[in-house]
Design a protein around this motif. Structure first.
Motif, PDB file in Angstrom:
ATOM      1  N   UNK A  32       0.832  -1.203   0.000  1.00 29.81           N
ATOM      2  CA  UNK A  32       0.000   0.000   0.000  1.00 29.81           C
ATOM      3  C   UNK A  32       0.868   1.256   0.000  1.00 29.81           C
ATOM      4  N   UNK A  33       0.461   2.235  -0.804  1.00 28.74           N
ATOM      5  CA  UNK A  33       1.287   3.439  -0.992  1.00 28.74           C
ATOM      6  C   UNK A  33       1.506   4.274   0.253  1.00 28.74           C
ATOM      7  N   UNK A  34       0.477   4.401   1.098  1.00 27.27           N
ATOM      8  CA  UNK A  34       0.628   5.173   2.336  1.00 27.27           C
ATOM      9  C   UNK A  34      -0.485   6.190   2.528  1.00 27.27           C
ATOM     10  N   UNK A  44       3.036   3.892   4.764  1.00 30.01           N
ATOM     11  CA  UNK A  44       2.549   2.534   4.566  1.00 30.01           C
ATOM     12  C   UNK A  44       1.117   2.332   5.056  1.00 30.01           C
ATOM     13  N   UNK A  45       0.777   1.083   5.309  1.00 31.73           N
ATOM     14  CA  UNK A  45      -0.571   0.722   5.747  1.00 31.73           C
ATOM     15  C   UNK A  45      -0.598   0.605   7.268  1.00 31.73           C
ATOM     16  N   UNK A  60      -3.291   5.752  -3.405  1.00 29.67           N
ATOM     17  CA  UNK A  60      -3.352   5.802  -1.946  1.00 29.67           C
ATOM     18  C   UNK A  60      -3.672   7.219  -1.493  1.00 29.67           C
ATOM     19  N   UNK A  61      -3.969   7.371  -0.213  1.00 29.00           N
ATOM     20  CA  UNK A  61      -4.340   8.687   0.320  1.00 29.00           C
ATOM     21  C   UNK A  61      -3.205   9.704   0.214  1.00 29.00           C
ATOM     22  N   UNK A  62      -1.959   9.231   0.107  1.00 29.26           N
ATOM     23  CA  UNK A  62      -0.832  10.161  -0.026  1.00 29.26           C
ATOM     24  C   UNK A  62      -0.522  10.485  -1.492  1.00 29.26           C
TER      25      UNK A  62
END
Length: 217
Positions: A32-34, A44-45, A60-62
């Motif tokens: 996961x990107x973060x 990360x996750x 991802x959210x970032x």
């Protein structure tokens, strides 16, 4: 297809679908990107702060592209939903009378909800994604309640599965109430994780009942 083969296929489908959905999303967490919905800078996750659906986001959210975790999670969830549809296609053979048909119909709807979630990443088709979540959860609550009542009234009931179904109904109902009350923060994430993994365990137990009944037919 005779009833014996139908029960076995349903049982194995539910078992395989549940097991792979426990394993594959955990693998996806490492890619996961973060970022979380509340903290885009998280690295990360974060198990107790990221929703499982975050794994299925295309970004991802970032802002980092989820080019590994997204296909892994969405494929796994789609397979889980398909396995639940197959499992419930023969529920009427396990639970007799009108109860079985109600559980079959509601179970198939719940599986379709999972498939909708898998096909509609949260950051791409948010409204459709949330519709899938509500379809899955409400149908799952109805299934858990129906099976609990049926098994509780049965002379051949498995006490452990009755308790597990009651736990499922209570936790799913609580999770639904969190959605209505717009609960935020780690509590709703933690509840989601408990509900999902309990759901997998519950379906593993239900699948074993299908396989046991298939041997008896």
């Amino acid at each position: 297809m005779n009833s014996n083969n139908h029960m076995k296929i349903s049982g194995y489908s539910g078992m395989i679908g549940s097991i792979q959905f426990i394993i594959i999303p955990i693998i996806a967490m490492f890619f996961y990107g973060g970022g979380t919905i509340w903290n885009h800078d998280a690295i990360g996750y974060t198990f107790w702060e990221n929703f499982l659906s975050d794994l299925g986001r295309t970004f991802a959210h970032n802002g980092v592209e989820n080019n590994i975790s997204s296909p892994l999670f969405n494929t796994s969830l789609g397979l889980f939903g398909t396995s639940i549809v197959l499992l419930h296609s023969s529920t009427f053979r396990l639970f007799k009378s009108v109860w079985g048909y109600l559980i079959t119909l509601t179970g198939i709807i719940s599986g379709i909800g999972m498939i909708i979630i898998a096909l509609a990443p949260d950051n791409v088709l948010h409204d459709l994604h949330m519709l899938g979540v509500w379809v899955w959860l409400v149908a799952l609550l109805i299934i858990a309640v129906l099976i609990f009542i049926y098994d509780f009234r049965s002379k051949e009931r498995n006490q452990h599965f009755v308790i597990l179904s009651l736990m499922m109904a209570i936790l799913v109902g609580y999770h639904i109430s969190q959605g209505f009350m717009d609960v935020r923060g780690p509590l709703i994430v933690a509840t989601q994780k408990v509900v999902v993994y309990l759901n997998c365990a519950w379906y593993l137990c239900l699948s074993s009942r299908f396989l046991d009944r298939g041997k008896m037919i």
